[in-house]
Design a protein around this motif. Structure first.
Motif, PDB file in Angstrom:
ATOM      1  N   UNK A   1     -20.511  60.335  21.334  1.00 15.07           N
ATOM      2  CA  UNK A   1     -19.628  60.680  20.233  1.00 15.07           C
ATOM      3  C   UNK A   1     -19.479  59.071  19.855  1.00 15.07           C
ATOM      4  N   UNK A   2     -19.998  58.478  18.716  1.00 13.54           N
ATOM      5  CA  UNK A   2     -20.057  56.998  17.572  1.00 13.54           C
ATOM      6  C   UNK A   2     -19.442  57.554  16.935  1.00 13.54           C
ATOM      7  N   UNK A   3     -18.517  56.384  16.500  1.00 11.04           N
ATOM      8  CA  UNK A   3     -17.555  56.302  15.507  1.00 11.04           C
ATOM      9  C   UNK A   3     -18.293  55.488  14.297  1.00 11.04           C
ATOM     10  N   UNK A   4     -19.164  54.221  14.739  1.00 10.77           N
ATOM     11  CA  UNK A   4     -20.237  54.097  13.881  1.00 10.77           C
ATOM     12  C   UNK A   4     -21.799  54.660  12.847  1.00 10.77           C
ATOM     13  N   UNK A   5     -21.947  55.630  14.762  1.00  6.70           N
ATOM     14  CA  UNK A   5     -23.706  56.944  13.864  1.00  6.70           C
ATOM     15  C   UNK A   5     -22.570  57.924  12.934  1.00  6.70           C
ATOM     16  N   UNK A   6     -21.017  57.541  12.757  1.00  7.96           N
ATOM     17  CA  UNK A   6     -21.006  59.335  12.503  1.00  7.96           C
ATOM     18  C   UNK A   6     -21.490  58.373  10.810  1.00  7.96           C
ATOM     19  N   UNK A   7     -20.510  57.524  10.622  1.00  9.41           N
ATOM     20  CA  UNK A   7     -20.062  56.347   9.845  1.00  9.41           C
ATOM     21  C   UNK A   7     -20.971  56.216   8.985  1.00  9.41           C
ATOM     22  N   UNK A   8     -22.305  55.362   9.315  1.00 13.17           N
ATOM     23  CA  UNK A   8     -23.540  55.406   9.195  1.00 13.17           C
ATOM     24  C   UNK A   8     -24.169  56.996   8.532  1.00 13.17           C
ATOM     25  N   UNK A   9     -23.735  57.751   9.235  1.00  7.10           N
ATOM     26  CA  UNK A   9     -24.453  58.911   9.109  1.00  7.10           C
ATOM     27  C   UNK A   9     -24.033  59.717   8.107  1.00  7.10           C
ATOM     28  N   UNK A  10     -22.460  59.592   7.696  1.00  4.25           N
ATOM     29  CA  UNK A  10     -21.403  60.119   6.597  1.00  4.25           C
ATOM     30  C   UNK A  10     -22.045  59.291   5.771  1.00  4.25           C
ATOM     31  N   UNK A  11     -22.345  57.720   5.221  1.00  6.97           N
ATOM     32  CA  UNK A  11     -22.533  57.539   4.137  1.00  6.97           C
ATOM     33  C   UNK A  11     -24.066  57.763   3.621  1.00  6.97           C
ATOM     34  N   UNK A  12     -25.540  57.390   4.408  1.00  5.08           N
ATOM     35  CA  UNK A  12     -26.511  57.953   4.088  1.00  5.08           C
ATOM     36  C   UNK A  12     -26.499  59.432   3.283  1.00  5.08           C
TER      37      UNK A  12
ATOM     38  N   UNK B   1     -23.863  69.998  16.123  1.00 10.39           N
ATOM     39  CA  UNK B   1     -23.936  70.787  14.252  1.00 10.39           C
ATOM     40  C   UNK B   1     -24.082  69.107  14.363  1.00 10.39           C
ATOM     41  N   UNK B   2     -23.333  68.606  14.219  1.00  8.63           N
ATOM     42  CA  UNK B   2     -23.445  67.208  13.401  1.00  8.63           C
ATOM     43  C   UNK B   2     -22.318  66.101  13.990  1.00  8.63           C
ATOM     44  N   UNK B   3     -22.535  65.470  13.801  1.00  6.99           N
ATOM     45  CA  UNK B   3     -21.444  64.424  13.962  1.00  6.99           C
ATOM     46  C   UNK B   3     -20.247  64.167  13.772  1.00  6.99           C
TER      47      UNK B   3
ATOM     48  N   UNK C   1     -16.240  61.837  13.712  1.00  6.59           N
ATOM     49  CA  UNK C   1     -15.354  60.380  14.293  1.00  6.59           C
ATOM     50  C   UNK C   1     -14.883  61.334  14.882  1.00  6.59           C
ATOM     51  N   UNK C   2     -14.237  60.653  15.911  1.00  2.00           N
ATOM     52  CA  UNK C   2     -13.395  60.644  16.991  1.00  2.00           C
ATOM     53  C   UNK C   2     -12.042  61.101  16.780  1.00  2.00           C
ATOM     54  N   UNK C   3     -11.488  60.437  15.444  1.00  2.00           N
ATOM     55  CA  UNK C   3     -10.341  61.472  14.481  1.00  2.00           C
ATOM     56  C   UNK C   3     -10.222  63.065  14.364  1.00  2.00           C
ATOM     57  N   UNK C   4     -11.639  63.229  13.925  1.00  2.00           N
ATOM     58  CA  UNK C   4     -11.482  63.927  13.106  1.00  2.00           C
ATOM     59  C   UNK C   4     -11.682  65.437  14.819  1.00  2.00           C
ATOM     60  N   UNK C   5     -13.103  64.613  15.601  1.00  2.00           N
ATOM     61  CA  UNK C   5     -12.807  65.709  16.938  1.00  2.00           C
ATOM     62  C   UNK C   5     -11.511  65.764  17.462  1.00  2.00           C
ATOM     63  N   UNK C   6     -10.718  64.672  17.816  1.00  2.00           N
ATOM     64  CA  UNK C   6      -9.307  65.041  18.686  1.00  2.00           C
ATOM     65  C   UNK C   6      -8.540  66.055  18.143  1.00  2.00           C
ATOM     66  N   UNK C   7      -8.028  66.314  16.133  1.00  2.00           N
ATOM     67  CA  UNK C   7      -7.723  66.992  15.683  1.00  2.00           C
ATOM     68  C   UNK C   7      -8.074  68.526  15.864  1.00  2.00           C
ATOM     69  N   UNK C   8      -9.943  68.773  15.852  1.00  2.00           N
ATOM     70  CA  UNK C   8     -10.093  70.375  15.678  1.00  2.00           C
ATOM     71  C   UNK C   8      -9.749  70.491  17.822  1.00  2.00           C
ATOM     72  N   UNK C   9     -10.170  69.154  18.435  1.00  2.00           N
ATOM     73  CA  UNK C   9      -9.982  70.775  19.944  1.00  2.00           C
ATOM     74  C   UNK C   9      -8.762  69.571  20.305  1.00  2.00           C
ATOM     75  N   UNK C  10      -7.134  69.889  19.524  1.00  2.00           N
ATOM     76  CA  UNK C  10      -5.883  69.871  19.586  1.00  2.00           C
ATOM     77  C   UNK C  10      -6.477  71.143  18.597  1.00  2.00           C
TER      78      UNK C  10
END
Length: 157
Positions: free
Chosen positions: A57-68, A22-24, A26-35
């Motif tokens: 999964x990439x925090x760099x890609x997530x951050x760039x996408x989120x910023x845009x 659905x979308x990018x 962040x690792x921490x966000x994904x960890x929380x969702x899966x837990x």
């Protein structure tokens, strides 16, 4: 014919792939969702390591996408940095995303455009001007960007 995988039968990878489709994230966000779905933390960490290794999964890609996406909404750098931090993106990764976007985003111009889009003029009363300043501060623009916007938002009007 097999139907969709039911949540209680799903592996951490199945759930992670479904979320990442659905979308990018962040690792921490994904960890929380899966837990939250009841997966064991060790299995979640192993899954996340594999997803990173495979480039899914990439925090760099997530951050760039989120910023845009946040720039497109007219949000400023202060708010974007805080939100990235809240979502578990480390400072170095956030800084890298901002450096990457550095040539593309004029924060002063974005503040002015955002202000002009929301208000028809600078306001004559101190109370009206303060309202415009609070609007920009709430959007995450710093003091210098706010001042610039207050002085130049309606130059072309």
């Amino acid at each position: 014919m097999a139907g969709p995988v039911r949540s209680e039968d799903a592996t951490p990878r199945d759930d992670a792939i479904r979320l990442l489709a659905r979308r990018e994230y962040a690792r921490a966000e994904l960890r929380d969702r899966l837990a939250a779905k009841g997966h064991a933390l060790e299995a979640v960490e192993a899954c996340l390591d594999a997803l990173v290794e495979q480039g899914l999964q990439s925090d760099v890609r997530f951050a760039e996408s989120f910023l845009r996406s946040r720039v497109a909404r007219g949000q400023g750098p202060v708010r974007i940095r805080a939100e990235l931090s809240r979502r578990g993106v480390d400072d170095a990764t956030a800084r890298g995303a901002f450096d990457e976007a550095g040539g593309e985003v004029d924060w002063f111009e974005l503040a002015a455009t955002t202000l002009a889009r929301r208000f028809s003029g600078p306001g004559q009363e101190p109370r009206e001007r303060a309202r415009r300043e609070r609007f920009l501060a709430g959007r995450g623009f710093d003091f210098d960007q706010l001042r610039h916007a207050m002085n130049h938002a309606w130059d072309d009007a």
